[in-house]
Design an enzyme around this catalytic site. Structure first.
Site, PDB file in Angstrom:
ATOM      1  N   ASP A  94       0.881  -1.225   0.050  1.00 52.82           N
ATOM      2  CA  ASP A  94      -0.083   0.019  -0.023  1.00 52.82           C
ATOM      3  C   ASP A  94       0.718   1.339  -0.132  1.00 52.82           C
ATOM      4  O   ASP A  94       1.816   1.423   1.077  1.00 52.82           O
ATOM      5  CB  ASP A  94      -0.696  -0.041   1.244  1.00 52.82           C
ATOM      6  CG  ASP A  94      -2.050   0.984   1.424  1.00 52.82           C
ATOM      7  OD1 ASP A  94      -2.189   1.933   0.432  1.00 52.82           O
ATOM      8  OD2 ASP A  94      -3.128   0.625   1.842  1.00 52.82           O
ATOM      9  N   HIS A 122      -9.674  -1.043  -7.405  1.00 56.47           N
ATOM     10  CA  HIS A 122      -9.392   0.418  -6.437  1.00 56.47           C
ATOM     11  C   HIS A 122      -8.558   0.942  -7.398  1.00 56.47           C
ATOM     12  O   HIS A 122      -8.566   2.579  -7.182  1.00 56.47           O
ATOM     13  CB  HIS A 122      -8.908  -0.277  -5.282  1.00 56.47           C
ATOM     14  CG  HIS A 122      -8.556   0.766  -4.622  1.00 56.47           C
ATOM     15  ND1 HIS A 122      -9.279   1.690  -3.960  1.00 56.47           N
ATOM     16  CD2 HIS A 122      -7.264   1.288  -3.767  1.00 56.47           C
ATOM     17  CE1 HIS A 122      -8.873   2.550  -3.076  1.00 56.47           C
ATOM     18  NE2 HIS A 122      -7.453   2.461  -3.198  1.00 56.47           N
TER      19      HIS A 122
END
Ligand code: HEM
Length: 320
Positions: free
Chosen positions: A143, A214
């Site tokens: 991330d 996403h």
């Protein structure tokens, strides 16, 4: 000078959101002017461990603290409701984003801040975050990879000409997400990769990107081809003992509009209905927006008046 927003990814963080009690404005204003000094005092004892603290100020607190007009784009977080998913708006006067390589440093700085704020604030949310193995979140994906760096990051953060009195400041949005890890882990890895839009082990962007992944949903490109970026520093948090697993989202940008557009695409969808599939496994439980003044402003709030537009006198003396 901008607050310490641009840092290498931290290993540990604390996110503290609080409301200021009526009558405590002067005490809070004084503390905000001392945050840089307190951070230095705690961080100096651990050179190289990168302790930093960013302060955000919410829309309703601004006029209580400062006589200067509010930054142009400062407003309460606007909640969103899509066909399937909701982003709630939750109140917050102050945000402290503490981070570094060690949680004990963040903890000690938070302790020092709270000693000064005791009796003056009501803590609404307090999260201790960590990076899970090699920069991953609790969904198991790396991330932060596509975060802008260097000049691009500074440009993504800068308010600039849009509001010259507050140039060098920034805006920040935080949202606390809880994951349904059982449902997520029941999904085959290849399908998880289509949800995120990157490969799980090697963290490479998929070439056949689903429109509701996403990555696809949060990639915003203007008509002229310019990509609109934000600076994120998500952290994992949780409590296996009570079955809580989450991601604390934090995004900085020179205008909240970029983050709001991403959120609209995630929750409502563009076109409507094309919501971000990460939300099928992640529920937003908080949402707040803050302005991040420069370190100079916190130290001396009159410094924002340099463009002559604020019409303030000697704020430091008159309002303390
Ligand atoms: C990318 C996780 C919420 C904006 C990513 C990536 C992961 C991730 C794994 C791919 C690697 C990377 O480039 O960082 C999550 C999780 C979230 C969350 C677990 C909460 C459940 C959000 C929110 C926003 C956002 C709320 C914006 C409002 C972005 C952006 C990218 C990204 C802009 C980079 C897209 C690109 O240019 O490739 N996120 N994210 N994320 N995320 Fe999130």
């Amino acid at each position: 000078m901008i607050q310490d927003v641009l840092r290498e990814p931290a290993k540990a963080a604390i996110f503290l959101v609080a409301d200021v009690r009526p009558g405590s404005e002067a005490a809070v204003r004084d503390l905000l002017a001392d945050v840089a000094g307190l951070t230095r005092a705690v961080g100096f004892r651990a050179p190289g461990d990168q302790l930093s603290c960013v302060v955000g100020i919410g829309a309703s607190l601004w006029p209580r603290l400062y006589r200067t007009r509010a930054p142009r784009d400062l407003h309460p977080f606007r909640g969103l409701s899509g066909a399937r998913h909701t982003a709630p708006a939750t109140h917050g006067d102050l945000l402290f984003h503490l981070r570094g390589r060690r949680l004990d440093l963040c903890f000690e700085l938070e302790r020092q801040l709270m000693r000064r704020l005791a009796g003056h604030v009501r803590v609404l949310d307090e999260v201790q975050g960590f990076k899970y193995f090699d920069e991953r979140d609790l969904l198991g994906f790396v991330d932060g990879t596509e975060n802008p760096a260097g000049d691009k990051a500074a440009a993504a953060l800068a308010i600039g000409d849009a509001d010259p009195a507050y140039a060098g400041g920034s805006y920040v949005v935080v949202q606390k997400y809880l994951h349904d890890l059982d449902a997520w882990q029941a999904l085959p890895v290849a399908e998880q990769e289509r949800v995120v839009g990157r490969s799980k082990l090697s963290d490479i962007e998929l070439t056949d990107q689903p429109v509701n992944s996403h990555v696809a949903v949060t990639t915003i490109v203007d008509r002229d081809g310019t990509e609109r970026q934000i600076v994120r520093e998500n952290m994992a948090f949780g409590s296996p003992g009570s079955g809580e697993f989450g991601t604390y989202f934090i995004g900085y940008a020179g205008t909240p509009a970029v983050i709001e557009r991403m959120l609209h695409r995630m929750f409502v969808g563009e076109p409507p209905g094309n919501h971000d599939r990460i939300l099928d496994f992640s529920t937003a439980v908080t949402g707040s927006l803050f302005f991040v003044p420069t370190a100079d402003f916190l130290d001396n709030p009159t410094s924002a008046g340099t463009d002559g537009s604020l019409g303030i006198g000697s704020l430091k003396r008159s309002s303390r």
